[in-house]
Design a protein around this motif. Sequence first.
Motif, PDB file in Angstrom:
ATOM      1  N   GLY A   1      -7.834  -3.028  -8.650  1.00 50.06           N
ATOM      2  CA  GLY A   1      -6.877  -2.327  -7.782  1.00 50.06           C
ATOM      3  C   GLY A   1      -6.119  -2.992  -6.478  1.00 50.06           C
ATOM      4  N   LEU A   2      -5.738  -2.915  -5.109  1.00 51.41           N
ATOM      5  CA  LEU A   2      -5.469  -4.049  -4.698  1.00 51.41           C
ATOM      6  C   LEU A   2      -6.258  -3.740  -3.730  1.00 51.41           C
ATOM      7  N   ALA A   3      -6.459  -5.527  -3.154  1.00 48.65           N
ATOM      8  CA  ALA A   3      -7.352  -5.533  -2.406  1.00 48.65           C
ATOM      9  C   ALA A   3      -7.124  -6.805  -1.363  1.00 48.65           C
ATOM     10  N   ALA A   4      -5.878  -6.982  -0.477  1.00 47.77           N
ATOM     11  CA  ALA A   4      -5.904  -7.426   0.031  1.00 47.77           C
ATOM     12  C   ALA A   4      -4.928  -8.705  -0.066  1.00 47.77           C
TER      13      ALA A   4
ATOM     14  N   ASP B   1       0.715  -1.217   0.086  1.00 45.24           N
ATOM     15  CA  ASP B   1       0.107  -0.018  -0.090  1.00 45.24           C
ATOM     16  C   ASP B   1       0.842   1.017   0.182  1.00 45.24           C
ATOM     17  N   PRO B   2       1.903   0.907   0.891  1.00 44.90           N
ATOM     18  CA  PRO B   2       2.387   2.458   0.808  1.00 44.90           C
ATOM     19  C   PRO B   2       3.116   2.913  -0.101  1.00 44.90           C
TER      20      PRO B   2
ATOM     21  N   LEU C   1     -18.103  -4.566  -4.474  1.00 44.40           N
ATOM     22  CA  LEU C   1     -17.294  -5.799  -3.614  1.00 44.40           C
ATOM     23  C   LEU C   1     -15.674  -4.716  -3.585  1.00 44.40           C
ATOM     24  N   PHE C   2     -14.952  -4.464  -3.114  1.00 44.88           N
ATOM     25  CA  PHE C   2     -13.700  -4.357  -3.043  1.00 44.88           C
ATOM     26  C   PHE C   2     -13.908  -2.610  -3.731  1.00 44.88           C
ATOM     27  N   GLY C   3     -14.567  -2.118  -3.245  1.00 44.27           N
ATOM     28  CA  GLY C   3     -14.883  -0.395  -3.664  1.00 44.27           C
ATOM     29  C   GLY C   3     -14.278  -0.271  -4.482  1.00 44.27           C
ATOM     30  N   GLU C   4     -13.084   0.876  -4.700  1.00 42.31           N
ATOM     31  CA  GLU C   4     -12.754   1.452  -5.720  1.00 42.31           C
ATOM     32  C   GLU C   4     -11.684   0.877  -6.997  1.00 42.31           C
ATOM     33  N   ALA C   5     -11.144  -0.555  -5.906  1.00 42.87           N
ATOM     34  CA  ALA C   5     -10.543  -1.161  -6.908  1.00 42.87           C
ATOM     35  C   ALA C   5     -10.979  -2.637  -7.806  1.00 42.87           C
TER      36      ALA C   5
ATOM     37  N   LEU D   1       2.295  -2.164 -11.885  1.00 37.89           N
ATOM     38  CA  LEU D   1       2.149  -3.013 -11.664  1.00 37.89           C
ATOM     39  C   LEU D   1       1.817  -4.283 -10.442  1.00 37.89           C
ATOM     40  N   GLU D   2       1.722  -3.973  -9.487  1.00 41.66           N
ATOM     41  CA  GLU D   2       1.001  -4.664  -8.541  1.00 41.66           C
ATOM     42  C   GLU D   2      -0.106  -3.766  -8.438  1.00 41.66           C
ATOM     43  N   ALA D   3      -0.320  -2.528  -8.116  1.00 45.40           N
ATOM     44  CA  ALA D   3      -1.496  -1.606  -8.235  1.00 45.40           C
ATOM     45  C   ALA D   3      -2.462  -1.103  -9.063  1.00 45.40           C
ATOM     46  N   SER D   4      -2.011  -1.885 -10.173  1.00 45.86           N
ATOM     47  CA  SER D   4      -2.954  -2.066 -11.208  1.00 45.86           C
ATOM     48  C   SER D   4      -2.759  -3.127 -12.470  1.00 45.86           C
TER      49      SER D   4
END
Length: 436
Positions: free
Chosen positions: A157-160, A83-84, A185-189, A110-113
């Motif tokens: 997006g990121l969803a843990a 996340d950071p 579900l998963f909000g913005e992600a 590369l991970e966040a999208s």
Amino acid sequence: MIILLIGAGAREHTIAWKLCQGPRVDALFVAPGNAGTAAIATNLPIRVPKTDAPPAERQAYLDEIAHTARELKADLVAVGPEDPLAWGLVDRLAVEGIAAFGPSKAAARLEASKAFCKDLCQRYAIPHARGASFTSRTAACNYVMHLDDVPVVKADGLAAGKGVLIPDTKEEALAAIDAMMSEGLFGEAGRTVVIEERLSGREVSVFAFTDGRTVVPMVPACDYKRIFDGDQGPNTGGMGSYSPPPWYDAALAETVRTAILEPAVRAMQAEGSPYRGVLYGGLMMTDDGPKVLEFNCRFGDPEAQVTLPRLKSDLAEVLWAVAMNRLHEVKVEWSDQACVGVVMASGGYPDQYDTGFPIHGLGSVEDDALVFHAGTRLDDDGQVVTSGGRVLTVAALAPTLAEARTKAYRNVQHVHFSRCHYRRDIAAPSQHAVVE
Ligand code: AMP
Ligand code: GLY
């Protein structure tokens, strides 16, 4: 060297432990850390906001870390979680002239999208699960209707680690699209979805240190995502891991290096977003060779707990060389030993669970067994108590996987806390046998 390490999991305890083994670390701070890092470093009470924290909270967090790093006169900030990185911590630190281990915000896409990742793999001919991304629900549903097979549906997006749905029927796939794109579900992600072919085969996590030009593969690992034995029940952050998978031979390592890891780093360079840090590929071994399911921009958890103990070189030297674009100057060496890590979790995880239970028996663990804390804290009496879903990883090194497994489980027996749950089948022979 003064190092500030970001994160609170067993991965970060492992990184801290490994850093402390080398001669270069004069002071190590962990923000926020856990009871394990408290024993070897100085914890700082700065929590990482949740994935869906509002932008103002994220920005305040980045500012606080930058401010803290400056106050500490940190030479290097090493970032554990994604996340950071995705919020731009490394870019924020660069503004202050503080060196960091981890990719920039642009490279962490590369991970966040997953849409960015898929597009990159496609354009640079990196073998991957084929698919497409959609911002329109109607277009996504039409695409699914015209496919021959039932696909996998992923939040962009990121969803843990929870943003992947694997439906059995097209109706379920359409429902998954609805849940993400219409029901939030998963909000913005989940507002953008990636729909991709479902692959089958063995899975492996591969890693490389890279400074954007030099690519140094690490040893691979397998992890266990489901909560129950036999890969049953819901997905978790990871319930155990082992390294190396015996079937991961030199030829496969060479294919992964030349067809996946190096092309990905070159692609990021060509895109104007050079990638620095650990590049983590989640791969499926298909009949057509290894294919990328996803890229992550950090060490894996629990993979770090079984790969870093095998690192013979000084981790601080490697992280520093990456941050300074001088990775070609460093020799990175690995032990031939096998390592197995078993995650001990709070009963009920990954759903509801209670915390605050005293953890007994940590002092009875064998001297050379490894206990990496995750959800632990010290209570007012100085007793280590549970404070999260995944509580700790018990890991062991040994000449063979079978011996490492026996030793890890032998030491798991020493550690007790109420409602503890762990899998009994981590690195069980049936799962890592070399099948022809
Ligand atoms: P990811 O977060 O993308 O690694 O996905 C989580 C898990 O979902 C992976 O470890 C796989 O077990 C599974 N998975 C993801 N993508 C696919 C795919 N295209 N085909 C089959 N399984 C997949
Ligand atoms: N072991 C899975 C992850 O770190 O994402």
